[in-house]
Design a protein around this motif. Structure first.
Motif, mmCIF file in Angstrom:
data_model
loop_
_atom_site.group_PDB
_atom_site.id
_atom_site.type_symbol
_atom_site.label_atom_id
_atom_site.label_comp_id
_atom_site.label_asym_id
_atom_site.label_seq_id
_atom_site.Cartn_x
_atom_site.Cartn_y
_atom_site.Cartn_z
ATOM 1 N N VAL A 196 0.847 -1.184 0.000
ATOM 2 C CA VAL A 196 0.000 0.000 0.000
ATOM 3 C C VAL A 196 0.882 1.232 0.000
ATOM 4 N N SER A 197 0.624 2.133 -0.928
ATOM 5 C CA SER A 197 1.404 3.372 -1.011
ATOM 6 C C SER A 197 0.459 4.559 -1.070
ATOM 7 N N ILE A 198 1.021 5.738 -0.874
ATOM 8 C CA ILE A 198 0.246 6.967 -0.852
ATOM 9 C C ILE A 198 0.826 7.940 -1.873
ATOM 10 N N LYS A 199 -0.054 8.681 -2.504
ATOM 11 C CA LYS A 199 0.412 9.705 -3.444
ATOM 12 C C LYS A 199 -0.503 10.915 -3.369
ATOM 13 N N LYS A 200 0.072 12.062 -3.633
ATOM 14 C CA LYS A 200 -0.700 13.290 -3.655
ATOM 15 C C LYS A 200 -1.216 13.541 -5.058
ATOM 16 N N THR A 201 -2.484 13.895 -5.121
ATOM 17 C CA THR A 201 -3.105 14.220 -6.398
ATOM 18 C C THR A 201 -3.753 15.588 -6.278
ATOM 19 N N GLY A 202 -4.314 16.032 -7.381
ATOM 20 C CA GLY A 202 -4.978 17.335 -7.355
ATOM 21 C C GLY A 202 -6.150 17.362 -6.402
#
Length: 232
Positions: free
Chosen positions: A43-49
């Motif tokens: 499980v990973s996290i990413k920033k989006t708009g």
């Protein structure tokens, strides 16, 4: 109490690496004690708009699963990994019923009681041996219980100590049958009739009527409430 869901998702501990949330979730097989496969995803996290998105990915997933809510992601991943696990192992769970009857009154002269209940219990066949399986409280497989008569002890139990896995009461009778619509309807009918009988008995023995009810009964002028007659 037996679990309703086979296996469980172990979310482990979250780790932070290079500014990203990195985690590893493992679906613990209900067949763990029999060498069943544990399925793992990252499980990973990413920033989006739109903010932050959590993504689960791994070889055991047909495609990545994403969500902005970590709990919704956990539920979706557990559901998918359980489906993949059952497809790999051939496990097919069906609903059965455990019916319990306790008649403590049979051992007393100064009163009587009758307890009756039923509940759903999962059942499957061991894909290798064909033995009947159920789930323990942790969602792991255990031998499907055998019927038991009132007064009998489970194997390994003594009158003073429970050693069996099911911890069933000695003086209770246990039966097991498929959870068909017909069986469920019949058991609910018994429940309804017992509820009505309790209401009739309460009316028959209410404090302002008990003396007259007992006198009429002893003189053959009255009758006890009848379980077989309802709706009157």
């Amino acid at each position: 109490m037996n679990s309703e869901t086979p296996g469980y998702l172990d979310v482990g501990r979250t780790r932070v690496s290079t500014g990203k949330l990195v985690d590893e979730w493992t679906f613990v097989s209900p067949l763990r004690s029999k060498g069943g496969p544990n399925l793992t995803v990252q499980v990973s996290i990413k920033k989006t708009g739109a903010g932050i998105t959590f993504t689960a990915h791994g070889k055991c997933l047909p495609q990545d699963i994403e969500s902005t809510d970590i709990e919704k992601l956990r539920v979706a991943v557990e559901h998918e990994l359980r489906f993949q696990h059952d497809a790999l192992t051939g496990l097919k769970w069906v609903d059965w019923l455990e019916v319990v009857v306790a008649g403590g009154g049979m051992f007393r002269k100064d009163g009587a009681e009758l307890k009756f209940s039923y509940s759903r219990i999962k059942r499957a066949q061991d894909p290798h041996t064909g033995a009947a399986l159920t789930l323990n409280s942790n969602g792991l497989v255990a031998p499907f219980p055998l019927p038991k008569k009132a007064g009998e002890l489970d194997e390994g139990d003594t009158a003073s100590e429970w050693k069996g896995l099911n911890r069933r009461e000695q003086e209770y009778e246990y039966s097991y049958l498929p959870a068909t619509p017909e069986n469920l309807a019949a058991l609910q009918s018994i429940t309804d009739r017992m509820t009505e009988l309790r209401a009739r008995l309460s009316e028959f023995l209410r404090q302002d009527a008990i003396q007259a009810s007992l006198k009429n009964l002893s003189n053959g002028l009255g009758a006890l409430p009848d379980l077989t007659q309802t709706g009157n």
